[in-house]
Design a protein around this motif. Structure first.
Motif, PDB file in Angstrom:
ATOM      1  N   LEU A  64       5.084  -7.129 -27.889  1.00 39.16           N
ATOM      2  CA  LEU A  64       4.327  -6.086 -28.584  1.00 39.16           C
ATOM      3  C   LEU A  64       3.398  -6.698 -29.627  1.00 39.16           C
ATOM      4  CD1 LEU A  64       7.253  -3.549 -28.998  1.00 39.16           C
ATOM      5  CD2 LEU A  64       5.186  -3.157 -27.652  1.00 39.16           C
ATOM      6  N   LEU A  65       3.875  -7.745 -30.293  1.00 41.68           N
ATOM      7  CA  LEU A  65       3.056  -8.430 -31.288  1.00 41.68           C
ATOM      8  C   LEU A  65       1.805  -9.023 -30.645  1.00 41.68           C
ATOM      9  CD1 LEU A  65       2.581  -9.583 -34.132  1.00 41.68           C
ATOM     10  CD2 LEU A  65       4.155 -11.458 -33.545  1.00 41.68           C
ATOM     11  N   GLU A  66       1.969  -9.635 -29.477  1.00 45.65           N
ATOM     12  CA  GLU A  66       0.820 -10.213 -28.774  1.00 45.65           C
ATOM     13  C   GLU A  66      -0.223  -9.140 -28.449  1.00 45.65           C
ATOM     14  OE1 GLU A  66       2.793 -14.030 -26.438  1.00 45.65           O
ATOM     15  OE2 GLU A  66       2.914 -12.034 -25.537  1.00 45.65           O
ATOM     16  N   GLU A  67       0.247  -7.972 -28.040  1.00 45.78           N
ATOM     17  CA  GLU A  67      -0.683  -6.875 -27.755  1.00 45.78           C
ATOM     18  C   GLU A  67      -1.410  -6.429 -29.020  1.00 45.78           C
ATOM     19  OE1 GLU A  67       1.402  -3.681 -25.940  1.00 45.78           O
ATOM     20  OE2 GLU A  67       2.207  -4.894 -24.285  1.00 45.78           O
ATOM     21  N   ASN A  68      -0.671  -6.335 -30.106  1.00 44.57           N
ATOM     22  CA  ASN A  68      -1.241  -5.788 -31.339  1.00 44.57           C
ATOM     23  C   ASN A  68      -2.237  -6.728 -32.017  1.00 44.57           C
ATOM     24  OD1 ASN A  68       0.251  -3.424 -31.071  1.00 44.57           O
ATOM     25  ND2 ASN A  68       1.955  -4.189 -32.295  1.00 44.57           N
ATOM     26  N   ILE A  69      -2.136  -8.037 -31.746  1.00 41.78           N
ATOM     27  CA  ILE A  69      -3.049  -8.981 -32.407  1.00 41.78           C
ATOM     28  C   ILE A  69      -4.168  -9.441 -31.479  1.00 41.78           C
ATOM     29  CG2 ILE A  69      -1.162  -9.800 -33.868  1.00 41.78           C
ATOM     30  CD1 ILE A  69      -1.153 -12.399 -32.235  1.00 41.78           C
ATOM     31  N   SER A  70      -4.236  -8.868 -30.282  1.00 37.00           N
ATOM     32  CA  SER A  70      -5.230  -9.331 -29.299  1.00 37.00           C
ATOM     33  C   SER A  70      -6.664  -9.105 -29.775  1.00 37.00           C
ATOM     34  CB  SER A  70      -5.002  -8.617 -27.962  1.00 37.00           C
ATOM     35  OG  SER A  70      -5.137  -7.213 -28.110  1.00 37.00           O
ATOM     36  N   LYS A  71      -6.867  -8.208 -30.723  1.00 34.40           N
ATOM     37  CA  LYS A  71      -8.226  -7.911 -31.188  1.00 34.40           C
ATOM     38  C   LYS A  71      -8.766  -8.953 -32.157  1.00 34.40           C
ATOM     39  CE  LYS A  71      -6.464  -4.949 -34.907  1.00 34.40           C
ATOM     40  NZ  LYS A  71      -6.457  -3.580 -35.496  1.00 34.40           N
ATOM     41  N   PHE A  72      -7.909  -9.840 -32.652  1.00 32.52           N
ATOM     42  CA  PHE A  72      -8.345 -10.809 -33.653  1.00 32.52           C
ATOM     43  C   PHE A  72      -8.877 -12.082 -32.999  1.00 32.52           C
ATOM     44  CE2 PHE A  72      -4.983  -8.360 -35.869  1.00 32.52           C
ATOM     45  CZ  PHE A  72      -5.771  -7.799 -36.857  1.00 32.52           C
ATOM     46  N   ASP A  73      -9.740 -12.778 -33.734  1.00 30.14           N
ATOM     47  CA  ASP A  73     -10.294 -14.038 -33.239  1.00 30.14           C
ATOM     48  C   ASP A  73      -9.212 -15.099 -33.154  1.00 30.14           C
ATOM     49  OD1 ASP A  73     -12.793 -12.877 -33.202  1.00 30.14           O
ATOM     50  OD2 ASP A  73     -13.338 -13.586 -35.211  1.00 30.14           O
ATOM     51  N   ASP A  74      -9.408 -16.036 -32.235  1.00 29.08           N
ATOM     52  CA  ASP A  74      -8.488 -17.171 -32.134  1.00 29.08           C
ATOM     53  C   ASP A  74      -8.459 -17.914 -33.465  1.00 29.08           C
ATOM     54  OD1 ASP A  74      -8.036 -16.509 -29.530  1.00 29.08           O
ATOM     55  OD2 ASP A  74      -9.435 -17.996 -28.692  1.00 29.08           O
ATOM     56  N   GLY A  75      -7.284 -18.265 -33.902  1.00 27.85           N
ATOM     57  CA  GLY A  75      -7.162 -19.008 -35.144  1.00 27.85           C
ATOM     58  C   GLY A  75      -6.782 -18.146 -36.324  1.00 27.85           C
ATOM     59  N   GLN A  76      -7.032 -16.826 -36.230  1.00 34.63           N
ATOM     60  CA  GLN A  76      -6.666 -15.974 -37.362  1.00 34.63           C
ATOM     61  C   GLN A  76      -5.194 -15.594 -37.314  1.00 34.63           C
ATOM     62  OE1 GLN A  76      -9.006 -12.406 -37.900  1.00 34.63           O
ATOM     63  NE2 GLN A  76      -8.122 -11.973 -39.903  1.00 34.63           N
ATOM     64  N   MET A  77      -4.638 -15.526 -36.108  1.00 38.26           N
ATOM     65  CA  MET A  77      -3.241 -15.152 -35.942  1.00 38.26           C
ATOM     66  C   MET A  77      -2.532 -16.184 -35.072  1.00 38.26           C
ATOM     67  SD  MET A  77      -2.431 -12.157 -37.422  1.00 38.26           S
ATOM     68  CE  MET A  77      -0.982 -11.776 -36.465  1.00 38.26           C
ATOM     69  N   LYS A  78      -1.368 -16.602 -35.510  1.00 39.09           N
ATOM     70  CA  LYS A  78      -0.561 -17.550 -34.761  1.00 39.09           C
ATOM     71  C   LYS A  78       0.871 -17.048 -34.712  1.00 39.09           C
ATOM     72  CE  LYS A  78       1.142 -22.334 -34.962  1.00 39.09           C
ATOM     73  NZ  LYS A  78       1.133 -23.600 -35.762  1.00 39.09           N
ATOM     74  N   ILE A  79       1.476 -17.071 -33.527  1.00 46.06           N
ATOM     75  CA  ILE A  79       2.869 -16.642 -33.374  1.00 46.06           C
ATOM     76  C   ILE A  79       3.760 -17.865 -33.215  1.00 46.06           C
ATOM     77  CG2 ILE A  79       4.499 -15.311 -31.990  1.00 46.06           C
ATOM     78  CD1 ILE A  79       2.202 -13.569 -31.082  1.00 46.06           C
ATOM     79  N   VAL A  80       4.804 -17.930 -33.993  1.00 44.55           N
ATOM     80  CA  VAL A  80       5.817 -18.984 -33.888  1.00 44.55           C
ATOM     81  C   VAL A  80       7.097 -18.331 -33.388  1.00 44.55           C
ATOM     82  CG1 VAL A  80       7.192 -20.699 -35.131  1.00 44.55           C
ATOM     83  CG2 VAL A  80       4.773 -20.356 -35.722  1.00 44.55           C
ATOM     84  N   ARG A  81       7.558 -18.757 -32.221  1.00 44.09           N
ATOM     85  CA  ARG A  81       8.713 -18.116 -31.592  1.00 44.09           C
ATOM     86  C   ARG A  81      10.030 -18.812 -31.916  1.00 44.09           C
ATOM     87  NH1 ARG A  81       4.195 -17.776 -28.632  1.00 44.09           N
ATOM     88  NH2 ARG A  81       3.710 -15.827 -27.520  1.00 44.09           N
ATOM     89  N   GLU A  82      10.016 -19.761 -32.809  1.00 43.62           N
ATOM     90  CA  GLU A  82      11.239 -20.477 -33.199  1.00 43.62           C
ATOM     91  C   GLU A  82      11.969 -19.729 -34.312  1.00 43.62           C
ATOM     92  OE1 GLU A  82      10.410 -24.696 -34.073  1.00 43.62           O
ATOM     93  OE2 GLU A  82       8.350 -24.223 -33.496  1.00 43.62           O
ATOM     94  N   PRO A  83      13.305 -19.753 -34.307  1.00 47.61           N
ATOM     95  CA  PRO A  83      14.043 -19.164 -35.431  1.00 47.61           C
ATOM     96  C   PRO A  83      13.699 -19.908 -36.730  1.00 47.61           C
ATOM     97  CG  PRO A  83      15.498 -19.617 -33.577  1.00 47.61           C
ATOM     98  CD  PRO A  83      14.195 -20.286 -33.271  1.00 47.61           C
ATOM     99  N   PHE A  84      13.401 -19.180 -37.766  1.00 46.83           N
ATOM    100  CA  PHE A  84      13.018 -19.819 -39.026  1.00 46.83           C
ATOM    101  C   PHE A  84      14.124 -20.731 -39.545  1.00 46.83           C
ATOM    102  CE2 PHE A  84      12.641 -19.851 -43.704  1.00 46.83           C
ATOM    103  CZ  PHE A  84      11.371 -20.415 -43.816  1.00 46.83           C
ATOM    104  N   GLU A  85      15.375 -20.339 -39.310  1.00 48.07           N
ATOM    105  CA  GLU A  85      16.496 -21.131 -39.801  1.00 48.07           C
ATOM    106  C   GLU A  85      16.484 -22.544 -39.228  1.00 48.07           C
ATOM    107  OE1 GLU A  85      18.343 -17.043 -38.781  1.00 48.07           O
ATOM    108  OE2 GLU A  85      16.490 -18.144 -38.364  1.00 48.07           O
ATOM    109  N   GLY A  86      15.969 -22.711 -37.999  1.00 54.67           N
ATOM    110  CA  GLY A  86      15.992 -24.017 -37.351  1.00 54.67           C
ATOM    111  C   GLY A  86      14.743 -24.843 -37.559  1.00 54.67           C
TER     112      GLY A  86
END
Length: 296
Positions: free
Chosen positions: A108-130
């Motif tokens: 859902l996050l990928e869909e919601n940020i698709s309108k932004f330019d490359d580089g403005q939004m980055k998704i990190v799929r790793e658990p923050f704890e690790g």
């Protein structure tokens, strides 16, 4: 009285309570990092509804009133979900790194940020704890570190890791009082034979430790409620999840008790639930902390 001002005692008490809670959830088959998966779509719809956007805007306006700027700033949004805050951060000109591990929420996050330019939004799929901050290059990397109602905040060590990532500000929100849930109030006596008594919140540990460790911060406490209508099946799943969070066994007996009650009490198949509570928002000023440490 001296113990009241002993940070080590507060750290240990918070850690001990969190370990007990997490262990009980695991024993009941609940993974805190995945417990939201089944309602990702509903959460996304509520977050980006008119009321949801108003709630988000109120928090962002409060942050801006405290001096936080979004234009041309870097933001680390931990537990970003479907982008309830990541999207408006980017809309106001921020460069956002969104940490989220739940597959349905990431989709859902990928869909919601698709309108932004490359580089403005980055998704990190790793658990923050690790995540190793040194390897990632995240030490004091972000102007604002943002963690709203995020399950990774469960002891002082987890708070310190957030603080290490921030240059200027760190925002944390948590429940101040136990969450209110009308369905839990209804089924609790049926399952336990006792009236429902709310548990204490962990927010007190956070505020006390920030105070004892010399941090400069602002805090805001609000009471927020909402009403929703869900199917009996969704209500059953939600009730089971809540029981697990409250350290009750999730077994066939309790599942049957809840299912039978829902069938009798809500013959239409629709269950109206009122939920909410008091919530605390804390904005920690890292620049002021750095100045304080230099003076010492």
């Amino acid at each position: 009285m001296n113990d009241f001002f002993n940070a080590a005692i507060w750290e240990k008490a918070w850690k001990d309570e969190s370990v007990l809670k997490l262990n009980k959830m695991k024993m009941n088959g609940i993974d805190p990092t995945r417990s939201f998966d089944h309602k990702a779509k509903i959460f996304n719809e509520q977050s980006f509804s008119e009321d949801g956007r108003k709630r988000t805007k109120r928090i962002m306006n409060w942050l801006e009133g405290q001096g936080v700027q979004f234009e041309n700033t870097s933001v680390l949004d931990i537990g970003a979900a479907s982008g309830v805050f990541s999207v408006p951060f980017a809309e106001r000109g921020a460069r956002v790194t969104a940490v989220e591990t739940s597959p349905p929420l990431v989709e859902l996050l990928e869909e919601n940020i698709s309108k932004f330019d490359d580089g403005q939004m980055k998704i990190v799929r790793e658990p923050f704890e690790g995540i190793d901050l040194q390897t990632k290059g995240w030490n004091q990397e972000f102007d604002l570190v943002f963690a709203s109602m995020c399950p990774i905040i469960h002891n002082w060590d987890s708070v310190e890791k957030l603080l290490h990532c921030a240059r200027k500000f760190c925002y944390i929100s948590m429940p101040v009082s136990p969450a209110e849930h009308s369905l839990v109030n209804e089924i609790w006596p049926l399952v336990t034979g006792k009236p429902f008594h709310a548990q204490h919140s962990e927010m007190g540990y956070l505020l006390q430790l920030l105070y004892l460790k010399g941090y400069a911060y602002e805090t805001l406490i609000t009471r927020e409620t909402k009403t929703k209508e869900v199917s009996r099946e969704a209500a059953l799943q939600e009730a089971i999840t809540w029981l697990g969070h409250r350290r009750l066994p999730i077994d066939e007996r309790n599942r049957k008790i809840i299912a039978d009650y829902l069938e009798q009490a809500y013959p239409s198949g629709k269950v109206v639930i009122q939920e909410g509570g008091r919530f605390g928002k804390v904005l920690i000023r890292l620049q002021d902390q750095n100045m304080y440490m230099k003076e010492i």
